[in-house]
Design a protein around this motif. Structure first.
Motif, PDB file in Angstrom:
ATOM      1  N   ASP A  94       0.947  -1.060   0.119  1.00 19.41           N
ATOM      2  CA  ASP A  94      -0.101  -0.173   0.034  1.00 19.41           C
ATOM      3  C   ASP A  94       0.999   1.277  -0.097  1.00 19.41           C
ATOM      4  O   ASP A  94       0.630   2.254  -0.622  1.00 19.41           O
ATOM      5  N   TYR A  95       2.225   1.058   0.758  1.00 23.11           N
ATOM      6  CA  TYR A  95       3.090   1.856   0.636  1.00 23.11           C
ATOM      7  C   TYR A  95       4.667   1.433   0.040  1.00 23.11           C
ATOM      8  O   TYR A  95       4.655   0.293   0.544  1.00 23.11           O
ATOM      9  N   ASN A  96       4.921   1.967  -0.977  1.00 23.67           N
ATOM     10  CA  ASN A  96       6.145   1.297  -1.392  1.00 23.67           C
ATOM     11  C   ASN A  96       7.234   2.466  -1.103  1.00 23.67           C
ATOM     12  O   ASN A  96       7.627   3.191  -1.840  1.00 23.67           O
ATOM     13  N   PHE A  97       8.237   2.027  -0.212  1.00 27.70           N
ATOM     14  CA  PHE A  97       9.404   2.834   0.072  1.00 27.70           C
ATOM     15  C   PHE A  97      10.758   2.104  -0.282  1.00 27.70           C
ATOM     16  O   PHE A  97      10.672   0.849  -0.702  1.00 27.70           O
ATOM     17  N   ALA A  98      11.788   2.902  -0.208  1.00 25.22           N
ATOM     18  CA  ALA A  98      13.009   2.306  -0.506  1.00 25.22           C
ATOM     19  C   ALA A  98      14.013   3.162   0.279  1.00 25.22           C
ATOM     20  O   ALA A  98      13.991   4.243   0.560  1.00 25.22           O
ATOM     21  N   GLU A  99      15.114   2.496   0.708  1.00 23.05           N
ATOM     22  CA  GLU A  99      16.338   3.062   1.331  1.00 23.05           C
ATOM     23  C   GLU A  99      17.229   3.977   0.160  1.00 23.05           C
ATOM     24  O   GLU A  99      17.285   3.330  -0.915  1.00 23.05           O
ATOM     25  N   PRO A 100      17.805   4.731   0.479  1.00 22.55           N
ATOM     26  CA  PRO A 100      18.818   5.609  -0.528  1.00 22.55           C
ATOM     27  C   PRO A 100      19.728   4.756  -1.119  1.00 22.55           C
ATOM     28  O   PRO A 100      20.451   3.956  -0.507  1.00 22.55           O
ATOM     29  N   GLY A 101      19.756   5.042  -2.431  1.00 24.17           N
ATOM     30  CA  GLY A 101      20.947   4.144  -3.266  1.00 24.17           C
ATOM     31  C   GLY A 101      20.577   2.770  -3.540  1.00 24.17           C
ATOM     32  O   GLY A 101      21.245   2.203  -4.137  1.00 24.17           O
ATOM     33  N   ALA A 102      19.445   2.041  -3.094  1.00 19.51           N
ATOM     34  CA  ALA A 102      19.086   0.720  -3.289  1.00 19.51           C
ATOM     35  C   ALA A 102      19.112   0.224  -4.721  1.00 19.51           C
ATOM     36  O   ALA A 102      18.321   0.812  -5.417  1.00 19.51           O
ATOM     37  N   LEU A 103      19.378  -0.816  -5.084  1.00 20.69           N
ATOM     38  CA  LEU A 103      19.310  -1.386  -6.489  1.00 20.69           C
ATOM     39  C   LEU A 103      18.002  -2.051  -6.543  1.00 20.69           C
ATOM     40  O   LEU A 103      17.825  -3.200  -5.535  1.00 20.69           O
ATOM     41  N   ILE A 104      17.205  -1.812  -7.362  1.00 25.90           N
ATOM     42  CA  ILE A 104      15.973  -2.151  -7.326  1.00 25.90           C
ATOM     43  C   ILE A 104      15.520  -2.277  -8.814  1.00 25.90           C
ATOM     44  O   ILE A 104      15.597  -1.636  -9.664  1.00 25.90           O
ATOM     45  N   GLY A 105      15.334  -3.862  -9.198  1.00 26.44           N
ATOM     46  CA  GLY A 105      14.928  -4.046 -10.654  1.00 26.44           C
ATOM     47  C   GLY A 105      14.602  -5.626 -10.824  1.00 26.44           C
ATOM     48  O   GLY A 105      14.766  -6.346  -9.864  1.00 26.44           O
ATOM     49  N   PHE A 106      14.379  -6.067 -11.957  1.00 26.84           N
ATOM     50  CA  PHE A 106      14.189  -7.589 -12.303  1.00 26.84           C
ATOM     51  C   PHE A 106      15.339  -8.071 -12.985  1.00 26.84           C
ATOM     52  O   PHE A 106      16.114  -8.556 -12.219  1.00 26.84           O
ATOM     53  N   ALA A 107      15.358  -7.630 -14.045  1.00 23.19           N
ATOM     54  CA  ALA A 107      16.546  -8.294 -14.989  1.00 23.19           C
ATOM     55  C   ALA A 107      17.541  -7.443 -14.745  1.00 23.19           C
ATOM     56  O   ALA A 107      17.748  -6.283 -14.351  1.00 23.19           O
ATOM     57  N   GLY A 108      18.893  -7.741 -15.124  1.00 21.28           N
ATOM     58  CA  GLY A 108      20.163  -7.198 -14.835  1.00 21.28           C
ATOM     59  C   GLY A 108      20.257  -6.012 -16.117  1.00 21.28           C
ATOM     60  O   GLY A 108      19.633  -6.333 -17.127  1.00 21.28           O
ATOM     61  N   ARG A 109      21.205  -4.996 -15.777  1.00 20.45           N
ATOM     62  CA  ARG A 109      21.490  -3.950 -16.827  1.00 20.45           C
ATOM     63  C   ARG A 109      21.738  -4.484 -17.971  1.00 20.45           C
ATOM     64  O   ARG A 109      21.512  -4.125 -19.011  1.00 20.45           O
ATOM     65  N   ARG A 110      22.653  -5.417 -17.751  1.00 14.82           N
ATOM     66  CA  ARG A 110      23.281  -5.913 -19.170  1.00 14.82           C
ATOM     67  C   ARG A 110      22.281  -6.589 -20.017  1.00 14.82           C
ATOM     68  O   ARG A 110      22.048  -6.169 -21.228  1.00 14.82           O
TER      69      ARG A 110
END
Length: 282
Positions: free
Chosen positions: A217-233
């Motif tokens: 209901d609330y989506n928070f994150a800490e500063p600088g956290a890596l968040i994602g599904f697939a890798g960048r490459r």
């Protein structure tokens, strides 16, 4: 004689003796990976594992997280003795699980339980990236689901701190099933009018980011956290475009509407207390 005065003497590097090495305890100092400042580990822990120089958020263990949030003596742990098996007979998997149990003093990659946050009761699940990189296997999914069910039964808010590399490959489809299982439990919590606050820490990726971590209901994150599904490459190779430098960071997701707020660890308890207070009166 004059020649001797101007002749440079050879200097040799000295190797510290074993006694000298023992005089500096291991883990006494910590170097910040962001600003390279060297600090006393004790001082870093007093500051909730946040660098005093640049604000970099170092990783936090599950129990350190609990201690920073819950009122003293209020935390009661759930399912502490639940341990994983090797359902697919994956080679050396059981040995790796046992090694992580010894290294982390945890039985699995998540700790669940209940306690009070400045007097407000809540059920919590905290993932710990030190155990199998916080990957989600059958036990992790089961413990989180049981915690959600406890929140429904007790009519308590549910807090979840995610830190994961995604689904656990050694458990194959059984691991992937936990995505649906936990999401279904959260839907039941929602239908019963329960509150779910999701806090994504570094890193939150793969099947965890694609399931319960993004359903708050609330989506928070800490500063600088890596968040994602697939890798960048993989993404760059797929879309054949270069991605921004801050891609898949908490700040990037906030800018593009995928987070409600980036919250510093030192402000987390205050922010959670405010939300719990509002919803208790509601």
């Amino acid at each position: 004689m004059l020649k001797d005065l101007f002749t440079k003497k050879k200097r040799y590097a000295t190797i510290p003796s074993e006694r000298a090495k023992q005089e500096v305890p291991e883990g006494l100092m910590t170097k910040c990976p962001s600003c390279r400042t060297i600090m006393y580990t004790k001082e870093l822990k007093k500051n909730l594992n946040v660098c005093a120089s640049c604000g970099h958020h170092h990783r936090m263990s599950a129990y350190e997280r609990m201690e920073s949030l819950f009122d003293e003596g209020s935390f009661v742990e759930y399912d502490k003795d639940m341990i994983g098996k090797n359902p697919l007979d994956f080679p050396t998997y059981e040995e790796k699980l046992e090694a992580d149990r010894v290294k982390t003093n945890l039985n699995e990659a998540v700790v669940t339980g209940e306690g009070d946050v400045n007097g407000f009761p809540a059920v919590i699940a905290v993932m710990d990236a030190r155990f199998r990189m916080g990957s989600m296997g059958s036990v992790v999914g089961e413990k989180i689901t049981r915690a959600i069910e406890a929140a429904i039964e007790k009519d308590y808010p549910f807090l979840l701190f995610s830190a994961s590399g995604g689904a656990r490959m050694q458990e194959g489809v059984l691991s992937l099933m936990q995505m649906a299982k936990t999401s279904a439990a959260l839907q039941k919590l929602h239908r019963n009018g329960g509150l779910f606050i999701s806090i994504m820490t570094h890193p939150t990726t793969g099947g965890v980011s694609a399931s319960f971590a993004s359903l708050g209901d609330y989506n928070f994150a800490e500063p600088g956290a890596l968040i994602g599904f697939a890798g960048r490459r993989i993404i760059e190779q797929t879309i054949r475009q270069e991605l921004p430098d801050d891609f898949q960071t908490a700040e990037f997701l906030l800018k593009h509407g995928q987070l409600d707020r980036v919250v510093s660890r030192k402000e987390m308890k205050k922010v959670l207390t405010t939300i719990l207070d509002i919803h208790q009166h509601a």
